[in-house]
Design an enzyme around this catalytic site. Structure first.
Site, PDB file in Angstrom:
ATOM      1  N   LYS A  44       0.834  -1.199   0.000  1.00 54.81           N
ATOM      2  CA  LYS A  44       0.000   0.000   0.000  1.00 54.81           C
ATOM      3  C   LYS A  44       0.870   1.251   0.000  1.00 54.81           C
ATOM      4  O   LYS A  44       2.066   1.192   0.306  1.00 54.81           O
ATOM      5  CB  LYS A  44      -0.920   0.000   1.221  1.00 54.81           C
ATOM      6  N   ARG A 143     -11.063   0.581  14.662  1.00 51.03           N
ATOM      7  CA  ARG A 143     -11.131   1.264  13.367  1.00 51.03           C
ATOM      8  C   ARG A 143     -12.122   0.492  12.504  1.00 51.03           C
ATOM      9  O   ARG A 143     -13.287   0.369  12.859  1.00 51.03           O
ATOM     10  CB  ARG A 143      -9.746   1.326  12.709  1.00 51.03           C
ATOM     11  N   TYR A 278      15.227  30.255   7.167  1.00 49.84           N
ATOM     12  CA  TYR A 278      14.136  31.091   7.650  1.00 49.84           C
ATOM     13  C   TYR A 278      14.136  31.228   9.167  1.00 49.84           C
ATOM     14  O   TYR A 278      14.289  30.240   9.897  1.00 49.84           O
ATOM     15  CB  TYR A 278      12.794  30.511   7.209  1.00 49.84           C
ATOM     16  N   MET A 326      11.133  24.378   1.822  1.00 48.49           N
ATOM     17  CA  MET A 326      10.362  23.538   0.909  1.00 48.49           C
ATOM     18  C   MET A 326      11.247  22.687   0.013  1.00 48.49           C
ATOM     19  O   MET A 326      10.942  21.510  -0.237  1.00 48.49           O
ATOM     20  CB  MET A 326       9.437  24.403   0.048  1.00 48.49           C
TER      21      MET A 326
END
Length: 390
Positions: A44, A143, A278, A326
């Protein structure tokens, strides 16, 4: 997912090298741990970020007789890519899903409630082909899965009626552990007991499953009493331990399959007091050299690892300096001046002293599953040892 046969020396910005020989060896090691059970390789989420189709093929070559996916779309892709002589199971369905396509593709579909059973029966009727259905029991994970008691009795009864009508075959009874990665957790024994009870009820009612299964990777590794007819191995196939408390990959004879690396894009000398990235959360303590690594959170490098993520550059363990952006981050090279284009290894098996996915998980406050799965499509997967025995 981008794939390339590029050799190791190819001048790529970044690469995720996938060692299929290691994957095949992992599958064989897992089969040896559960010799009385068939093995499902779970592929998956694009094989936990490693590439579903190449990894599925390698797993089957190593003896996996089942493949597992979450969504039907993932399972149907495997069939389209030629993986036909292997059982494929998918378990995450929503109303209106591609039931008929799944039935016609001979997939094993999981059913947890009456709405799903009704939809798969309707699809089988339209297709004129009986569906392969596995009934999932909620034994305590909370779940997906059918609740014990009246709900389970109703689901089993309706499935048997549909089977008598030739619309489906109940091929499996299954469940999933909540805490198998926590040794000695009391829920493990409680879930196993309930699973045995729910299986016994279904079989007494007339269900004759091909497989009964509850063991995920941690249970496969450490709880042989849970193996039943099939074990579902996910992250362990890719050489990652499901929990540091259980042991390292090497403790179980496993080897990490993915190595994530990038080419250093810039090396420069800067003075002390120089802010980095940053917010200037890192300021150089003195004159030093900085290296620019051209991957960032858009590539799946976790921003939470800003200031803590480990990287091997020029043979030394470095740490992300300041915030991960990013598309890039910086490491303080401490005065070293490796050539531009030098390899920066974020994680791999650890053979060369490089960090592992578990090291990044610790740095980001998460689990190694997430580290490999989140590596994005901008990073090409480069497959090695495709045609070699593992």
């Amino acid at each position: 997912m981008s794939e390339t046969p590029a050799p190791r020396s190819a001048p790529l910005r970044a690469r995720a090298e996938i060692d299929l020989a290691a994957l095949r060896a992992n599958v064989r090691a897992l089969r040896a741990l559960a010799p009385g059970a068939a093995l499902m390789a779970v592929v998956k989420s694009d094989a936990y970020g490693h590439g579903a189709v190449p990894c599925a093929r390698a797993a089957v070559e190593a003896g996996a007789t089942w493949l597992g996916t979450a969504t039907p779309e993932e399972a149907l892709e495997l069939r389209r890519e030629g993986l036909r002589d292997v059982r494929v199971m998918c378990w995450l369905w929503t109303p209106g899903g591609p039931w008929r396509e799944a039935v016609e593709a001979d997939l094993d579909v999981s059913v947890s409630g009456m709405w799903a059973l009704d939809e798969v029966v309707a699809a089988a009727r339209e297709a004129g082909v009986p569906a392969r259905v596995q009934l999932k029991a909620d034994t305590g994970l909370g779940r997906n899965g059918c609740q014990p008691g009246d709900d389970w009795a109703e689901l089993v009864a309706h499935a048997l009626r549909a089977e008598e009508a030739g619309l489906l075959r109940v091929t499996g009874l299954w469940s999933h552990f909540a805490c198998a990665d926590e040794p000695g957790h009391p829920s493990i024994a409680a879930q196993l007991t309930l699973f045995r009870e729910m299986v016994a009820y279904a079989e007494e009612a007339g269900v004759r499953p091909e497989v009964r299964h509850i063991a995920n990777s941690p249970a496969t590794l450490t709880l042989p009493e849970t193996h039943f007819d099939l074990v579902r191995t996910g992250v362990a196939v890719y050489g990652i331990s499901p929990s540091p408390e259980l042991g390292s990959p090497a403790d179980f004879g496993l080897r990490p399959v993915m190595t994530l690396s990038a080419s250093v894009a810039l090396v420069k000398r800067v003075p002390g007091g120089h802010g980095v990235s940053y917010g200037h959360h890192y300021v150089t303590p003195g004159e030093t050299t900085l290296g620019l690594v051209p991957v960032g959170y858009a590539d799946g490098v976790p921003r939470h690892a800003s200031g803590t993520g480990p990287v091997l550059v020029a043979g030394k363990w470095r740490t992300v300096a300041g915030r991960i952006a990013m598309d890039q981050f910086v490491v303080d090279l401490g005065g070293d001046e490796p050539e531009t284009g030098s390899e920066a290894i974020l994680f791999g098996p650890g053979d060369r002293g490089e960090p592992t996915a578990e090291d990044w998980a610790q740095a980001a406050g998460t689990i190694a599953y997430e580290i490999v799965t989140r590596i994005g499509s901008r990073i090409p997967r480069v497959y090695v040892n495709e045609g070699q025995p593992g």
